[in-house]
Design a protein around this motif. Sequence first.
Motif, PDB file in Angstrom:
ATOM      1  N   SER A  48      50.306  44.183  51.837  1.00  0.00           N
ATOM      2  CA  SER A  48      48.904  44.589  51.917  1.00  0.00           C
ATOM      3  C   SER A  48      48.386  45.049  50.562  1.00  0.00           C
ATOM      4  CB  SER A  48      48.734  45.700  52.959  1.00  0.00           C
ATOM      5  OG  SER A  48      49.001  45.201  54.251  1.00  0.00           O
ATOM      6  N   ILE A  49      49.190  45.808  49.827  1.00  0.00           N
ATOM      7  CA  ILE A  49      48.783  46.247  48.489  1.00  0.00           C
ATOM      8  C   ILE A  49      48.511  45.030  47.611  1.00  0.00           C
ATOM      9  CG2 ILE A  49      49.580  47.340  46.346  1.00  0.00           C
ATOM     10  CD1 ILE A  49      51.075  49.376  48.091  1.00  0.00           C
ATOM     11  N   LYS A  50      49.416  44.081  47.640  1.00  0.00           N
ATOM     12  CA  LYS A  50      49.268  42.873  46.814  1.00  0.00           C
ATOM     13  C   LYS A  50      47.998  42.107  47.204  1.00  0.00           C
ATOM     14  CE  LYS A  50      51.876  39.590  44.407  1.00  0.00           C
ATOM     15  NZ  LYS A  50      52.520  40.059  43.204  1.00  0.00           N
ATOM     16  N   HIS A  51      47.756  41.974  48.505  1.00  0.00           N
ATOM     17  CA  HIS A  51      46.558  41.270  48.969  1.00  0.00           C
ATOM     18  C   HIS A  51      45.290  41.986  48.503  1.00  0.00           C
ATOM     19  CE1 HIS A  51      43.674  39.160  51.383  1.00  0.00           C
ATOM     20  NE2 HIS A  51      43.261  40.325  51.851  1.00  0.00           N
ATOM     21  N   ILE A  52      45.256  43.298  48.631  1.00  0.00           N
ATOM     22  CA  ILE A  52      44.082  44.076  48.216  1.00  0.00           C
ATOM     23  C   ILE A  52      43.855  43.921  46.714  1.00  0.00           C
ATOM     24  CG2 ILE A  52      43.210  46.436  47.912  1.00  0.00           C
ATOM     25  CD1 ILE A  52      44.690  47.036  50.647  1.00  0.00           C
ATOM     26  N   ASN A  53      44.912  43.999  45.915  1.00  0.00           N
ATOM     27  CA  ASN A  53      44.777  43.832  44.460  1.00  0.00           C
ATOM     28  C   ASN A  53      44.286  42.438  44.091  1.00  0.00           C
ATOM     29  OD1 ASN A  53      45.582  46.466  44.030  1.00  0.00           O
ATOM     30  ND2 ASN A  53      47.712  45.931  43.603  1.00  0.00           N
ATOM     31  N   MET A  54      44.801  41.413  44.762  1.00  0.00           N
ATOM     32  CA  MET A  54      44.368  40.035  44.488  1.00  0.00           C
ATOM     33  C   MET A  54      42.903  39.851  44.882  1.00  0.00           C
ATOM     34  SD  MET A  54      47.864  37.983  45.554  1.00  0.00           S
ATOM     35  CE  MET A  54      46.985  36.563  46.057  1.00  0.00           C
ATOM     36  N   ARG A  55      42.506  40.418  46.015  1.00  0.00           N
ATOM     37  CA  ARG A  55      41.119  40.322  46.477  1.00  0.00           C
ATOM     38  C   ARG A  55      40.185  40.995  45.475  1.00  0.00           C
ATOM     39  NH1 ARG A  55      40.568  43.279  51.750  1.00  0.00           N
ATOM     40  NH2 ARG A  55      40.454  45.054  50.357  1.00  0.00           N
ATOM     41  N   ASN A  56      40.569  42.165  44.978  1.00  0.00           N
ATOM     42  CA  ASN A  56      39.738  42.873  44.001  1.00  0.00           C
ATOM     43  C   ASN A  56      39.638  42.110  42.687  1.00  0.00           C
ATOM     44  OD1 ASN A  56      39.203  44.901  45.831  1.00  0.00           O
ATOM     45  ND2 ASN A  56      40.840  46.233  45.085  1.00  0.00           N
ATOM     46  N   ALA A  57      40.748  41.521  42.236  1.00  0.00           N
ATOM     47  CA  ALA A  57      40.732  40.727  40.995  1.00  0.00           C
ATOM     48  C   ALA A  57      39.846  39.499  41.157  1.00  0.00           C
ATOM     49  CB  ALA A  57      42.153  40.322  40.613  1.00  0.00           C
ATOM     50  N   ARG A  58      39.914  38.847  42.312  1.00  0.00           N
ATOM     51  CA  ARG A  58      39.092  37.666  42.587  1.00  0.00           C
ATOM     52  C   ARG A  58      37.606  38.052  42.605  1.00  0.00           C
ATOM     53  NH1 ARG A  58      42.251  36.071  46.442  1.00  0.00           N
ATOM     54  NH2 ARG A  58      41.092  37.068  48.102  1.00  0.00           N
ATOM     55  N   LYS A  59      37.301  39.201  43.188  1.00  0.00           N
ATOM     56  CA  LYS A  59      35.918  39.681  43.240  1.00  0.00           C
ATOM     57  C   LYS A  59      35.382  39.880  41.828  1.00  0.00           C
ATOM     58  CE  LYS A  59      34.938  42.761  46.395  1.00  0.00           C
ATOM     59  NZ  LYS A  59      34.815  44.052  47.120  1.00  0.00           N
ATOM     60  N   ILE A  60      36.175  40.455  40.939  1.00  0.00           N
ATOM     61  CA  ILE A  60      35.757  40.680  39.547  1.00  0.00           C
ATOM     62  C   ILE A  60      35.619  39.352  38.808  1.00  0.00           C
ATOM     63  CG2 ILE A  60      36.514  41.626  37.326  1.00  0.00           C
ATOM     64  CD1 ILE A  60      37.806  43.943  39.012  1.00  0.00           C
ATOM     65  N   GLU A  61      36.618  38.479  38.942  1.00  0.00           N
ATOM     66  CA  GLU A  61      36.600  37.190  38.229  1.00  0.00           C
ATOM     67  C   GLU A  61      35.385  36.353  38.592  1.00  0.00           C
ATOM     68  OE1 GLU A  61      39.319  33.110  37.773  1.00  0.00           O
ATOM     69  OE2 GLU A  61      40.076  34.800  38.932  1.00  0.00           O
ATOM     70  N   PHE A  62      34.984  36.361  39.850  1.00  0.00           N
ATOM     71  CA  PHE A  62      33.898  35.494  40.299  1.00  0.00           C
ATOM     72  C   PHE A  62      32.575  36.236  40.496  1.00  0.00           C
ATOM     73  CE2 PHE A  62      37.681  33.040  41.274  1.00  0.00           C
ATOM     74  CZ  PHE A  62      37.327  31.825  40.711  1.00  0.00           C
ATOM     75  N   SER A  63      32.479  37.444  39.946  1.00  0.00           N
ATOM     76  CA  SER A  63      31.210  38.177  40.008  1.00  0.00           C
ATOM     77  C   SER A  63      30.177  37.476  39.120  1.00  0.00           C
ATOM     78  CB  SER A  63      31.403  39.620  39.551  1.00  0.00           C
ATOM     79  OG  SER A  63      31.672  39.663  38.166  1.00  0.00           O
ATOM     80  N   ARG A  64      28.930  37.684  39.402  1.00  0.00           N
ATOM     81  CA  ARG A  64      27.848  37.076  38.606  1.00  0.00           C
ATOM     82  C   ARG A  64      27.971  37.440  37.124  1.00  0.00           C
ATOM     83  NH1 ARG A  64      23.790  34.737  41.492  1.00  0.00           N
ATOM     84  NH2 ARG A  64      23.525  35.388  43.645  1.00  0.00           N
ATOM     85  N   GLU A  65      28.420  38.655  36.860  1.00  0.00           N
ATOM     86  CA  GLU A  65      28.523  39.126  35.479  1.00  0.00           C
ATOM     87  C   GLU A  65      29.645  38.444  34.705  1.00  0.00           C
ATOM     88  OE1 GLU A  65      28.936  41.550  38.135  1.00  0.00           O
ATOM     89  OE2 GLU A  65      26.755  41.626  38.268  1.00  0.00           O
ATOM     90  N   ASN A  66      30.732  38.094  35.370  1.00  0.00           N
ATOM     91  CA  ASN A  66      31.930  37.581  34.686  1.00  0.00           C
ATOM     92  C   ASN A  66      32.120  36.074  34.781  1.00  0.00           C
ATOM     93  OD1 ASN A  66      32.707  40.180  33.919  1.00  0.00           O
ATOM     94  ND2 ASN A  66      33.763  40.506  35.858  1.00  0.00           N
ATOM     95  N   PHE A  67      31.488  35.433  35.733  1.00  0.00           N
ATOM     96  CA  PHE A  67      31.738  34.010  35.972  1.00  0.00           C
ATOM     97  C   PHE A  67      31.089  33.137  34.900  1.00  0.00           C
ATOM     98  CE2 PHE A  67      30.737  29.893  37.942  1.00  0.00           C
ATOM     99  CZ  PHE A  67      32.017  29.499  38.288  1.00  0.00           C
TER     100      PHE A  67
END
Length: 181
Positions: free
Chosen positions: A144-163
Amino acid sequence: MSNNFRRAVDSEVILTELMLPSHSNFSGKIHGGFILSLMDKAAFASASKFSGQYCVTASVNRVDFLNAIEVGELVTLRARVNYVGRSSMVVGIRVESQNIRTGIVKHCNSSYFSMVAKDLDGKPVQVPGLIIEDESGLRRFLRSIKHINMRNARKIEFSRENFVAKDYHDILKNYNVKITM
């Protein structure tokens, strides 16, 4: 950090229901949406039992339908808290069906529901800590920790500001997609 801790087994909920024709889709199999509804009930019951609060579904992590469920089969859902944060919990759910006549049991799907405990005003409230008693519980918590960290990293990577679209064009050459921008 909470001084209050509970065991995962104390959150366990088992629901069993007979699959009726009214639960079926056009192909005569049990409708996936009906199973998702049962899973949400099991997640709510497990998280609420663990936290002592009403809980809401925040997200569902991937549901793969492995085996079709037939009308007339018994469906059993087993739910248990695998991870806790401050106000959130991840509830693991396993769905099995059993043919009443043959006794054959099939694993139909497993999923993980993120639930949040809420107070009477609808505000997130702290949940008890989780006592990990065995290697399986540790594996589930760490997953679960790994999934949460991956989800948060994906959210940052594909945010409007970073994409930056052009950074991904080479990757997409191996996929069945045509980019016309």
